[in-house]
Write a protein that holds these residues in place. Structure first.
Motif, PDB file in Angstrom:
ATOM      1  N   SER A 112       0.839  -1.183   0.000  1.00 32.60           N
ATOM      2  CA  SER A 112       0.000   0.000   0.000  1.00 32.60           C
ATOM      3  C   SER A 112       0.886   1.248   0.000  1.00 32.60           C
ATOM      4  O   SER A 112       2.102   1.184   0.215  1.00 32.60           O
ATOM      5  N   VAL A 113       0.277   2.368  -0.253  1.00 35.05           N
ATOM      6  CA  VAL A 113       1.009   3.639  -0.252  1.00 35.05           C
ATOM      7  C   VAL A 113       1.599   3.894   1.132  1.00 35.05           C
ATOM      8  O   VAL A 113       2.736   4.358   1.255  1.00 35.05           O
ATOM      9  N   LEU A 121      14.217  15.761   1.271  1.00 38.12           N
ATOM     10  CA  LEU A 121      13.466  14.536   1.010  1.00 38.12           C
ATOM     11  C   LEU A 121      12.586  14.167   2.204  1.00 38.12           C
ATOM     12  O   LEU A 121      11.441  13.747   2.038  1.00 38.12           O
ATOM     13  N   ARG A 122      13.126  14.326   3.412  1.00 38.84           N
ATOM     14  CA  ARG A 122      12.357  14.020   4.621  1.00 38.84           C
ATOM     15  C   ARG A 122      11.108  14.911   4.697  1.00 38.84           C
ATOM     16  O   ARG A 122      10.011  14.438   5.011  1.00 38.84           O
ATOM     17  N   GLU A 123      11.267  16.196   4.365  1.00 35.42           N
ATOM     18  CA  GLU A 123      10.118  17.114   4.371  1.00 35.42           C
ATOM     19  C   GLU A 123       9.103  16.719   3.303  1.00 35.42           C
ATOM     20  O   GLU A 123       7.888  16.766   3.530  1.00 35.42           O
ATOM     21  N   SER A 124       9.595  16.319   2.131  1.00 38.92           N
ATOM     22  CA  SER A 124       8.693  15.924   1.049  1.00 38.92           C
ATOM     23  C   SER A 124       7.903  14.670   1.416  1.00 38.92           C
ATOM     24  O   SER A 124       6.708  14.565   1.127  1.00 38.92           O
ATOM     25  N   VAL A 125       8.561  13.711   2.052  1.00 38.06           N
ATOM     26  CA  VAL A 125       7.866  12.491   2.481  1.00 38.06           C
ATOM     27  C   VAL A 125       6.824  12.835   3.533  1.00 38.06           C
ATOM     28  O   VAL A 125       5.717  12.278   3.525  1.00 38.06           O
ATOM     29  N   ALA A 126       7.131  13.758   4.424  1.00 38.30           N
ATOM     30  CA  ALA A 126       6.154  14.175   5.433  1.00 38.30           C
ATOM     31  C   ALA A 126       4.938  14.816   4.764  1.00 38.30           C
ATOM     32  O   ALA A 126       3.796  14.584   5.178  1.00 38.30           O
ATOM     33  N   LEU A 127       5.170  15.601   3.712  1.00 35.59           N
ATOM     34  CA  LEU A 127       4.050  16.204   2.983  1.00 35.59           C
ATOM     35  C   LEU A 127       3.211  15.128   2.294  1.00 35.59           C
ATOM     36  O   LEU A 127       1.977  15.192   2.297  1.00 35.59           O
ATOM     37  N   ARG A 180       2.921  12.028   3.224  1.00 41.33           N
ATOM     38  CA  ARG A 180       2.221  11.282   4.274  1.00 41.33           C
ATOM     39  C   ARG A 180       0.993  12.062   4.740  1.00 41.33           C
ATOM     40  O   ARG A 180      -0.073  11.486   4.973  1.00 41.33           O
ATOM     41  N   GLY A 181       1.126  13.378   4.861  1.00 40.99           N
ATOM     42  CA  GLY A 181      -0.004  14.203   5.287  1.00 40.99           C
ATOM     43  C   GLY A 181      -1.079  14.338   4.231  1.00 40.99           C
ATOM     44  O   GLY A 181      -2.243  14.575   4.541  1.00 40.99           O
ATOM     45  N   ALA A 182      -0.712  14.168   2.963  1.00 41.03           N
ATOM     46  CA  ALA A 182      -1.675  14.318   1.878  1.00 41.03           C
ATOM     47  C   ALA A 182      -2.491  13.058   1.647  1.00 41.03           C
ATOM     48  O   ALA A 182      -3.493  13.089   0.940  1.00 41.03           O
ATOM     49  N   GLN A 183      -2.083  11.947   2.234  1.00 38.73           N
ATOM     50  CA  GLN A 183      -2.796  10.688   2.032  1.00 38.73           C
ATOM     51  C   GLN A 183      -4.090  10.691   2.835  1.00 38.73           C
ATOM     52  O   GLN A 183      -4.094  11.025   4.016  1.00 38.73           O
ATOM     53  N   PRO A 184      -5.201  10.315   2.194  1.00 34.91           N
ATOM     54  CA  PRO A 184      -6.461  10.236   2.945  1.00 34.91           C
ATOM     55  C   PRO A 184      -6.397   9.083   3.944  1.00 34.91           C
ATOM     56  O   PRO A 184      -5.687   8.101   3.735  1.00 34.91           O
TER      57      PRO A 184
END
Length: 96
Positions: free
Chosen positions: A2-3, A45-51, A53-57
């Motif tokens: 899964s994502v 990259l860490r900040e992008s992954v956090a974004l 993760r936050g964008a996933q429903p």
């Protein structure tokens, strides 16, 4: 996968990269420009992954499949009294 699993895997890889950069800095004795650049990229990259993760429903559980009972008894013939046979037309008229 899964994502959520993929994002967790990427996060673990970034954590390992961060640890490897720390070991590299200790071995080199100082923080060279190239290592600093890689550390900055890893932080981005860490900040992008956090974004991401936050964008996933939020995953919601699938609704339970409720079976629809189909009666075995034949349908009431009066339901079809005024119906036309598809492609044949009404009973009292000729087909086109």
């Amino acid at each position: 996968m899964s994502v959520k699993d993929d994002l967790t895997s990427v996060q673990r890889s970034l954590d390992e990269l961060n640890r490897a950069l720390g070991r590299l800095e200790q071995q080199l004795g100082r923080e060279p420009l190239d290592v600093r650049r890689v550390r900055t990229d890893a932080d981005h990259l860490r900040e992008s992954v956090a974004l991401l993760r936050g964008a996933q429903p939020a995953e919601s559980p699938r609704p339970a499949i409720v079976p629809v009972p189909i009666p075995e008894a034949p349908y009431d013939a009066s339901l079809w009294r005024d119906a036309d046979d598809e492609g044949l037309g009404a009973r009292d008229r000729r087909a086109p």
